[in-house]
Design a protein around this motif. Sequence first.
Motif, PDB file in Angstrom:
ATOM      1  N   ALA A 196      -8.004   4.989  -3.660  1.00 36.09           N
ATOM      2  CA  ALA A 196      -8.975   5.380  -2.644  1.00 36.09           C
ATOM      3  C   ALA A 196      -8.551   6.670  -1.981  1.00 36.09           C
ATOM      4  O   ALA A 196      -7.398   7.092  -2.073  1.00 36.09           O
ATOM      5  CB  ALA A 196      -9.104   4.280  -1.593  1.00 36.09           C
ATOM      6  N   SER A 197      -9.494   7.278  -1.298  1.00 38.24           N
ATOM      7  CA  SER A 197      -9.199   8.517  -0.597  1.00 38.24           C
ATOM      8  C   SER A 197      -8.742   8.256   0.835  1.00 38.24           C
ATOM      9  O   SER A 197      -8.485   9.182   1.576  1.00 38.24           O
ATOM     10  CB  SER A 197     -10.442   9.410  -0.602  1.00 38.24           C
ATOM     11  N   GLN A 198      -8.702   6.983   1.227  1.00 38.88           N
ATOM     12  CA  GLN A 198      -8.261   6.644   2.575  1.00 38.88           C
ATOM     13  C   GLN A 198      -7.350   5.426   2.493  1.00 38.88           C
ATOM     14  O   GLN A 198      -7.421   4.679   1.528  1.00 38.88           O
ATOM     15  CB  GLN A 198      -9.472   6.292   3.460  1.00 38.88           C
ATOM     16  N   PRO A 199      -6.531   5.191   3.506  1.00 38.24           N
ATOM     17  CA  PRO A 199      -5.680   3.997   3.502  1.00 38.24           C
ATOM     18  C   PRO A 199      -6.537   2.722   3.456  1.00 38.24           C
ATOM     19  O   PRO A 199      -7.588   2.652   4.083  1.00 38.24           O
ATOM     20  CB  PRO A 199      -4.923   4.089   4.823  1.00 38.24           C
ATOM     21  N   LEU A 200      -6.062   1.751   2.718  1.00 38.98           N
ATOM     22  CA  LEU A 200      -6.828   0.529   2.496  1.00 38.98           C
ATOM     23  C   LEU A 200      -6.105  -0.673   3.085  1.00 38.98           C
ATOM     24  O   LEU A 200      -4.904  -0.673   3.228  1.00 38.98           O
ATOM     25  CB  LEU A 200      -7.011   0.281   0.996  1.00 38.98           C
ATOM     26  N   LEU A 201      -6.898  -1.681   3.370  1.00 35.85           N
ATOM     27  CA  LEU A 201      -6.338  -2.946   3.809  1.00 35.85           C
ATOM     28  C   LEU A 201      -7.032  -4.046   3.012  1.00 35.85           C
ATOM     29  O   LEU A 201      -8.237  -3.979   2.787  1.00 35.85           O
ATOM     30  CB  LEU A 201      -6.598  -3.137   5.307  1.00 35.85           C
ATOM     31  N   THR A 208       0.841  -1.194   0.000  1.00 34.96           N
ATOM     32  CA  THR A 208       0.000   0.000   0.000  1.00 34.96           C
ATOM     33  C   THR A 208       0.871   1.237   0.000  1.00 34.96           C
ATOM     34  O   THR A 208       2.026   1.191   0.410  1.00 34.96           O
ATOM     35  CB  THR A 208      -0.910   0.058   1.243  1.00 34.96           C
ATOM     36  N   GLU A 209       0.306   2.295  -0.488  1.00 33.34           N
ATOM     37  CA  GLU A 209       0.937   3.599  -0.388  1.00 33.34           C
ATOM     38  C   GLU A 209      -0.218   4.579  -0.299  1.00 33.34           C
ATOM     39  O   GLU A 209      -1.358   4.198  -0.586  1.00 33.34           O
ATOM     40  CB  GLU A 209       1.819   3.880  -1.602  1.00 33.34           C
ATOM     41  N   PRO A 210       0.044   5.825   0.119  1.00 31.90           N
ATOM     42  CA  PRO A 210      -1.085   6.737   0.263  1.00 31.90           C
ATOM     43  C   PRO A 210      -1.907   6.799  -1.026  1.00 31.90           C
ATOM     44  O   PRO A 210      -1.361   7.013  -2.100  1.00 31.90           O
ATOM     45  CB  PRO A 210      -0.411   8.074   0.566  1.00 31.90           C
ATOM     46  N   GLY A 211      -3.199   6.563  -0.889  1.00 28.67           N
ATOM     47  CA  GLY A 211      -4.087   6.676  -2.037  1.00 28.67           C
ATOM     48  C   GLY A 211      -4.194   5.438  -2.896  1.00 28.67           C
ATOM     49  O   GLY A 211      -4.962   5.421  -3.846  1.00 28.67           O
ATOM     50  N   LYS A 212      -3.462   4.381  -2.566  1.00 25.05           N
ATOM     51  CA  LYS A 212      -3.439   3.255  -3.490  1.00 25.05           C
ATOM     52  C   LYS A 212      -3.079   1.945  -2.794  1.00 25.05           C
ATOM     53  O   LYS A 212      -2.240   1.928  -1.890  1.00 25.05           O
ATOM     54  CB  LYS A 212      -2.407   3.555  -4.576  1.00 25.05           C
ATOM     55  N   LEU A 213      -3.729   0.877  -3.216  1.00 26.02           N
ATOM     56  CA  LEU A 213      -3.360  -0.466  -2.782  1.00 26.02           C
ATOM     57  C   LEU A 213      -3.015  -1.256  -4.034  1.00 26.02           C
ATOM     58  O   LEU A 213      -3.739  -1.216  -5.022  1.00 26.02           O
ATOM     59  CB  LEU A 213      -4.520  -1.123  -2.026  1.00 26.02           C
ATOM     60  N   ARG A 214      -1.876  -1.922  -4.009  1.00 25.53           N
ATOM     61  CA  ARG A 214      -1.376  -2.587  -5.202  1.00 25.53           C
ATOM     62  C   ARG A 214      -1.278  -4.088  -4.947  1.00 25.53           C
ATOM     63  O   ARG A 214      -0.746  -4.519  -3.927  1.00 25.53           O
ATOM     64  CB  ARG A 214       0.010  -2.033  -5.534  1.00 25.53           C
ATOM     65  N   MET A 215      -1.816  -4.870  -5.862  1.00 27.55           N
ATOM     66  CA  MET A 215      -1.695  -6.326  -5.789  1.00 27.55           C
ATOM     67  C   MET A 215      -0.910  -6.792  -7.000  1.00 27.55           C
ATOM     68  O   MET A 215      -1.320  -6.566  -8.131  1.00 27.55           O
ATOM     69  CB  MET A 215      -3.076  -6.971  -5.810  1.00 27.55           C
ATOM     70  N   VAL A 216       0.222  -7.431  -6.769  1.00 27.32           N
ATOM     71  CA  VAL A 216       1.044  -7.915  -7.878  1.00 27.32           C
ATOM     72  C   VAL A 216       0.963  -9.436  -7.904  1.00 27.32           C
ATOM     73  O   VAL A 216       1.226 -10.097  -6.903  1.00 27.32           O
ATOM     74  CB  VAL A 216       2.504  -7.444  -7.737  1.00 27.32           C
TER      75      VAL A 216
END
Length: 511
Positions: free
Chosen positions: A248-253, A201-209
């Motif tokens: 997203a506008s908030q941190p994601l999990l 994750t990073e601010p504004g984004k969650l990445r799945m590789v």
Amino acid sequence: MRWIKVPGIQYPVSSSRQKVRHWALRTGYWILLAAAALLSALPTAPASTPLADDKHVSVYSPVAIYTLPVVERAGRDYVGLLELLEPLGRVSTNSNGGSLRLRYNAVDAEFFAGKTRAKIHGRDFDFAAPVLIENSRGLIPLTSLSGLLPRFLGAPVTFHESARRLFIGGVGIQPSFRLDAANPSRLLLNFSAPVNPTISTEPGKLRMVFKRDPVVSPGSQSIAFDNQVITHASYSENNGDAELDVAASQPLLATFSSDRRTITIAAIAPSPAQPASPTTNPAGTGATAGPQNPTPPAPPANSAANNNSGNNGNSHRMLAVVDPAHGGDERGAALTDTLAEKDVTLGFARLLRHELEVRGFAVALLRDADTSLTLDQRAAAANVAQAGIYISLHAVSQGSGARVYTALLPVEGASNGIFHAWNAAQAPILPISRVVCAAIVTEMQKKEFPAQRSSASLRPLNNVFMPAVAVELAPGANGIADLTSANYQQRAASAIADAVVSVRDRLGVQP
Ligand SMILES: [Zn+2]
């Protein structure tokens, strides 16, 4: 720390650093800003991407999934012929330098050094560039794979050449997205087969590789959602990997269902009202409560987000963040030849979650699957969630019982602004952390579970605002087998949970 809700901030998936900073400031996540700034200030890439620059091709077939290195010769991409075919069937080769004979299952073939024409099963095959033979090893042009392989395999082959992903037979895994009808701030990703992405994750984004999963495009490359929190998702593929990004506008999990076919993505909600703690900021509950409703979390996944979204505003459960250390490519200590620390910490964390839940805590596991998170992400998740307590779990093969750590903070002086603040976030609350640590050791000893306390510069303990301890599980009387014994872990987990209850009034975020 104040939690400020700024609704409707939406940035594109590839936020510039400027926008990340802006986002962090606007939303008051200064700690995320610190994490982002720290990462971007480092001259080298984070340890999680050691091979990112090596060119490779991923091959997905019903019998094997593997990655081959791509080598460049005269400006063209090549792969090893033997390495390509060996995982798929029986191969033998024999070369005299000028030519190479190969037998794959019942198919005979002959390749000639420097020539584009080869013979396969008695018929000519023309490569797009000359075949090379180096040290008796055949190298074939990457661009010819989709034509060549069906000659050997008798199965259809789909080659995404620019992304270097090759699919043999109908192995593709199709993803689909939908917002959870019961909770529109939650995104459900369904896959036609189990998947195991690396999640960051990073601010504004969650990445799945997806490195080893034959995930294919969901149909469109980008999907926008009519949602304030989760704004859009996009698909891309590159260098043998597929990637799904959620903005997203908030941190994601992200959390996995037990069959690994569903990934639930939700905002990391701040903890619900914490009446036991005078330091709780009531503004926090407003930040993600918005459109969520009080229905219980979906049964398959358990996570911070689910647990929190299940009790917005009307629950008085304090949030405990439990962090199973390591995960994904980062295996932690090799406890035995086959046992990785990351697996022990996850099992232990799930038991501790249960023990805390039955004692009235809301519990968030920072990972509930074999996924990787950086130390900064772990700290930021705990801080953003305004947890009442943060407990990191490790395991070792040496020693006996448990060792309970509090942070050893960096020496004062040599301050460099925000980095110093990030590294010493724990400072104001460290005395309470020590109280928690002592309580855990006491409870363990009451249960005749050997325990001792210690302090260490063990990140991310020094980066979190709330009382924070790390518990390192070591074997007991039965040796290494204890580390995977539910009974043994259970004794430790219940002692930790009893201790946390005993100091409950002291917990919470330091303002
Ligand atoms: Zn560890």
